[in-house]
Design a protein around this motif. Structure first.
Motif, mmCIF file in Angstrom:
data_model
loop_
_atom_site.group_PDB
_atom_site.id
_atom_site.type_symbol
_atom_site.label_atom_id
_atom_site.label_comp_id
_atom_site.label_asym_id
_atom_site.label_seq_id
_atom_site.Cartn_x
_atom_site.Cartn_y
_atom_site.Cartn_z
ATOM 1 N N ASP A 93 42.655 47.882 43.745
ATOM 2 C CA ASP A 93 42.007 47.344 44.931
ATOM 3 C C ASP A 93 43.020 46.893 45.987
ATOM 4 O O ASP A 93 42.920 47.282 47.153
ATOM 5 N N LEU A 96 44.890 49.827 47.580
ATOM 6 C CA LEU A 96 44.046 50.563 48.522
ATOM 7 C C LEU A 96 43.854 49.776 49.813
ATOM 8 O O LEU A 96 43.895 50.343 50.906
ATOM 9 N N ARG A 97 43.659 48.468 49.703
ATOM 10 C CA ARG A 97 43.556 47.638 50.912
ATOM 11 C C ARG A 97 44.839 47.715 51.738
ATOM 12 O O ARG A 97 44.789 47.761 52.967
ATOM 13 N N GLU A 100 44.859 50.899 53.613
ATOM 14 C CA GLU A 100 43.934 50.814 54.741
ATOM 15 C C GLU A 100 44.565 50.045 55.913
ATOM 16 O O GLU A 100 44.453 50.468 57.068
ATOM 17 N N ARG A 101 45.208 48.917 55.625
ATOM 18 C CA ARG A 101 45.853 48.117 56.678
ATOM 19 C C ARG A 101 46.962 48.904 57.363
ATOM 20 O O ARG A 101 47.065 48.930 58.590
ATOM 21 N N ASP A 121 42.817 57.993 60.730
ATOM 22 C CA ASP A 121 41.562 57.270 60.570
ATOM 23 C C ASP A 121 40.723 57.873 59.450
ATOM 24 O O ASP A 121 40.103 57.143 58.668
ATOM 25 N N ARG A 124 42.242 56.645 56.277
ATOM 26 C CA ARG A 124 41.885 55.233 56.084
ATOM 27 C C ARG A 124 40.450 55.109 55.585
ATOM 28 O O ARG A 124 40.166 54.383 54.638
ATOM 29 N N ARG A 125 39.544 55.851 56.195
ATOM 30 C CA ARG A 125 38.137 55.798 55.793
ATOM 31 C C ARG A 125 37.952 56.302 54.361
ATOM 32 O O ARG A 125 37.127 55.773 53.609
ATOM 33 N N GLU A 128 39.012 53.545 52.034
ATOM 34 C CA GLU A 128 37.978 52.505 52.075
ATOM 35 C C GLU A 128 36.773 52.944 51.236
ATOM 36 O O GLU A 128 36.243 52.170 50.437
ATOM 37 N N PHE A 129 36.343 54.177 51.411
ATOM 38 C CA PHE A 129 35.234 54.727 50.631
ATOM 39 C C PHE A 129 35.555 54.688 49.137
ATOM 40 O O PHE A 129 34.747 54.246 48.320
ATOM 41 N N ARG A 131 37.720 52.828 47.527
ATOM 42 C CA ARG A 131 37.792 51.443 47.046
ATOM 43 C C ARG A 131 36.390 50.894 46.787
ATOM 44 O O ARG A 131 36.156 50.224 45.785
ATOM 45 N N HIS A 132 35.438 51.205 47.661
ATOM 46 C CA HIS A 132 34.071 50.715 47.477
ATOM 47 C C HIS A 132 33.327 51.480 46.371
ATOM 48 O O HIS A 132 32.449 50.917 45.715
#
Length: 148
Positions: A93, A96-97, A100-101, A121, A124-125, A128-129, A131-132
């Motif tokens: 987690d 991955l964050r 993204e940053r 982008d 990054r998306r 984020e996907f 990670r969720h």
């Protein structure tokens, strides 16, 4: 067993893992009890203790192998956990964050309206996907393992 070790190590090396680390990792993974000493690995793989040491250092950094020592012994034992892939891939987690940053910073640096910005982008998306989505995949895996 050596044939399997070399074949799976090659698969791992082709996916980006250093070849010697891959060989050492599979040598430990294929051990009945999931543990081997440096001398056992050196003998099994026909490599030097220094090569084992370097490979284990890498494997410890990426959390695939841990180093343990039996009480009263001077030899380290290198160990893979039965569920090490699960823990290695699910405890990402913060990494991955961080991706993204950094990608958001890169997007600001190259500009949102550029082709590079669109690529950054999208990357990054994706992280984020991923990670969720990871907690759902973990729950599915745990349910599958419970039902075995």
């Amino acid at each position: 067993m050596l044939r399997f070790i070399e074949r799976f190590a090659l698969d791992l090396a082709n996916s980006g893992m250093p070849r010697m680390a891959a060989r050492v990792f599979v040598g430990i993974l294929a051990a009945e009890n999931g543990t081997r000493t440096a001398s056992e690995l050196a003998e099994l793989l026909g490599i030097s203790p220094a090569a084992v040491s370097g490979a284990v250092r890498y494997l410890e950094q990426i959390h695939l192998v841990t180093r343990e020592r039996e009480p009263g012994q001077r030899r380290d034992h290198y160990v893979v956990r039965d569920d090490m892939w699960f823990h290695n891939l699910t405890n990402r987690d913060e990494m991955l964050r961080g991706f993204e940053r950094t990608l958001a910073d890169g997007l600001a640096a190259v500009g949102e309206d550029s082709r590079a910005g669109a690529r950054l982008d999208q990357t990054r998306r994706f992280f984020e996907f991923y990670r969720h989505a990871l907690p759902k995949l973990v729950a599915e895996w745990e349910e599958q393992e419970r039902s075995r």
